[in-house]
Design an enzyme around this catalytic site. Sequence first.
Site, PDB file in Angstrom:
ATOM      1  N   ASN A 212      16.622  82.150  30.078  1.00  0.00           N
ATOM      2  CA  ASN A 212      17.390  81.070  29.465  1.00  0.00           C
ATOM      3  C   ASN A 212      17.004  80.938  27.999  1.00  0.00           C
ATOM      4  O   ASN A 212      16.194  81.725  27.491  1.00  0.00           O
ATOM      5  CB  ASN A 212      17.176  79.753  30.224  1.00  0.00           C
ATOM      6  CG  ASN A 212      15.704  79.400  30.329  1.00  0.00           C
ATOM      7  OD1 ASN A 212      15.037  79.169  29.325  1.00  0.00           O
ATOM      8  ND2 ASN A 212      15.179  79.369  31.559  1.00  0.00           N
ATOM      9  N   LYS A 291      16.381 101.839  36.659  1.00  0.00           N
ATOM     10  CA  LYS A 291      17.413 101.159  35.883  1.00  0.00           C
ATOM     11  C   LYS A 291      18.779 101.286  36.562  1.00  0.00           C
ATOM     12  O   LYS A 291      19.194 102.388  36.949  1.00  0.00           O
ATOM     13  CB  LYS A 291      17.474 101.754  34.476  1.00  0.00           C
ATOM     14  CG  LYS A 291      18.562 101.147  33.604  1.00  0.00           C
ATOM     15  CD  LYS A 291      18.640 101.866  32.256  1.00  0.00           C
ATOM     16  CE  LYS A 291      19.814 101.336  31.446  1.00  0.00           C
ATOM     17  NZ  LYS A 291      19.940 102.060  30.160  1.00  0.00           N
ATOM     18  N   PHE A 325      11.059  66.959  32.683  1.00  0.00           N
ATOM     19  CA  PHE A 325      12.048  67.042  31.610  1.00  0.00           C
ATOM     20  C   PHE A 325      13.424  67.266  32.214  1.00  0.00           C
ATOM     21  O   PHE A 325      13.557  67.940  33.242  1.00  0.00           O
ATOM     22  CB  PHE A 325      11.715  68.194  30.654  1.00  0.00           C
ATOM     23  CG  PHE A 325      10.766  67.809  29.553  1.00  0.00           C
ATOM     24  CD1 PHE A 325      11.194  67.766  28.240  1.00  0.00           C
ATOM     25  CD2 PHE A 325       9.451  67.476  29.834  1.00  0.00           C
ATOM     26  CE1 PHE A 325      10.323  67.397  27.220  1.00  0.00           C
ATOM     27  CE2 PHE A 325       8.577  67.118  28.826  1.00  0.00           C
ATOM     28  CZ  PHE A 325       9.019  67.071  27.515  1.00  0.00           C
ATOM     29  N   LYS A 339      16.850  62.562  38.906  1.00  0.00           N
ATOM     30  CA  LYS A 339      15.702  63.477  38.949  1.00  0.00           C
ATOM     31  C   LYS A 339      14.393  62.704  39.020  1.00  0.00           C
ATOM     32  O   LYS A 339      13.450  63.092  39.722  1.00  0.00           O
ATOM     33  CB  LYS A 339      15.730  64.378  37.708  1.00  0.00           C
ATOM     34  CG  LYS A 339      14.796  65.563  37.760  1.00  0.00           C
ATOM     35  CD  LYS A 339      15.065  66.491  36.573  1.00  0.00           C
ATOM     36  CE  LYS A 339      14.206  67.743  36.640  1.00  0.00           C
ATOM     37  NZ  LYS A 339      14.471  68.657  35.506  1.00  0.00           N
ATOM     38  N   LYS A 343      12.344  63.441  42.619  1.00  0.00           N
ATOM     39  CA  LYS A 343      11.167  64.300  42.460  1.00  0.00           C
ATOM     40  C   LYS A 343       9.879  63.499  42.310  1.00  0.00           C
ATOM     41  O   LYS A 343       8.825  64.052  41.997  1.00  0.00           O
ATOM     42  CB  LYS A 343      11.376  65.258  41.291  1.00  0.00           C
ATOM     43  CG  LYS A 343      12.635  66.110  41.519  1.00  0.00           C
ATOM     44  CD  LYS A 343      12.728  67.333  40.681  1.00  0.00           C
ATOM     45  CE  LYS A 343      13.998  68.105  41.039  1.00  0.00           C
ATOM     46  NZ  LYS A 343      14.142  69.353  40.295  1.00  0.00           N
TER      47      LYS A 343
END
Length: 404
Positions: A212, A291, A325, A339, A343
């Site tokens: 990311n 690959k 976060f 969240k 959590k």
Amino acid sequence: MLSRKKILLCVSGGIAVYKAAALTSKLVQAGAEVKVIMSDSAIEFVSPLTFQALSRNDVYYDTFDEKNSKVIAHIDLADWADLVLVAPATANIIGKLANGIADNMLTTTLLATTANVWIAPAMNVHMYDHPAVQKNIQTLYDFGYRFIEPSEGFLACGYVGKGRLEEPEKIVSLLTNFFEQREFGIPLSGFNIMVTAGPTREKVDPVRYFTNHSTGKMGYAIAEEAAKLGANVTLITGPTSITPPPNVTTINIESAQEMYEQVMKRYPNMDVVIKSAAVADYRPISIHEQKLKKQSENLTIELAKTTDILKELGQKKLHQLLVGFAAETNDLDVYAKKKLATKNLDLIVANNVTTEGAGFGTDTNIVTIYDKFLNKMELPLMSKKEVAKNLLLKVKDMLKDVNG
């Protein structure tokens, strides 16, 4: 923290005097009041007028030039300073101070002051390593003087080695930390804090992976600021191009599974965990040993969910303070609160990564911090280091409540 702090800058003669001019400017920009004393040799490199213009104060270099007849200049300056900084400090000035020699405006003032004195040496690498210079440095250290070590690099004499005056930005940062600690103490001293940062990479084959846009800047800023506040910091980081901060134990990982293993192994001994890493939610089920070659048709890669590290930390939480976060693109308030609850977090830091100045890779952020009671603190656009400081002060207050 340098606002209205009185810094007496003592400049001795060397080519690094030009850096002292830049340092004066940086200190003034940071809000400090700066007065400058120059040695005769320093004046050979840069004129007093330069420092007068940058500091907006008179510059002192002659012991017998009393600018105010109501005071004795070197005593008045010695009493005025909150901190005295000698930069650059030559081998000559270090030797004079170590042996109590007061033969000019600079040395007489230094012997008269009771303020903290910091010395930033700058000289040829062989001069710096000479036993006499090292002995004088040790003598001054034993007296209570503190040193800003010179950095390594190309020196004006042509040598490459240790002897460069530390960069002005770094010196300003060190002074800021000093005054912060003097004013607030070391609020996180004795606490063990774990910070996760950066992206993870989920391998597809020997040359490809899923990842990311996280750069790790926010997590690294938190780790650095936590260490400055006295915490014992462990930074578990995915691949980044950032140099790890000083005084931090850094553990490098690649995959979400490696992140999980390293975090869970250390979790029982932590007081605070701050999960700022952007951990992959999915990984390829099969990793190809060779690959993958380009195909004429579409390629399908089957993915499996990774372990939700933050959720598991929340389930196993005992005494720990847990901070998560939420990097969102819409409905920030809704997703952050969800969240926070699901959590079992104590705090969550939420930001909209599509907002200018708040996305991945920037040096700034715009965040809202929610606690478990749904109180929120909205922070405007600021540097990620400033966000880290605000977050850690919130953590400090919560630790204080928990520990009485």
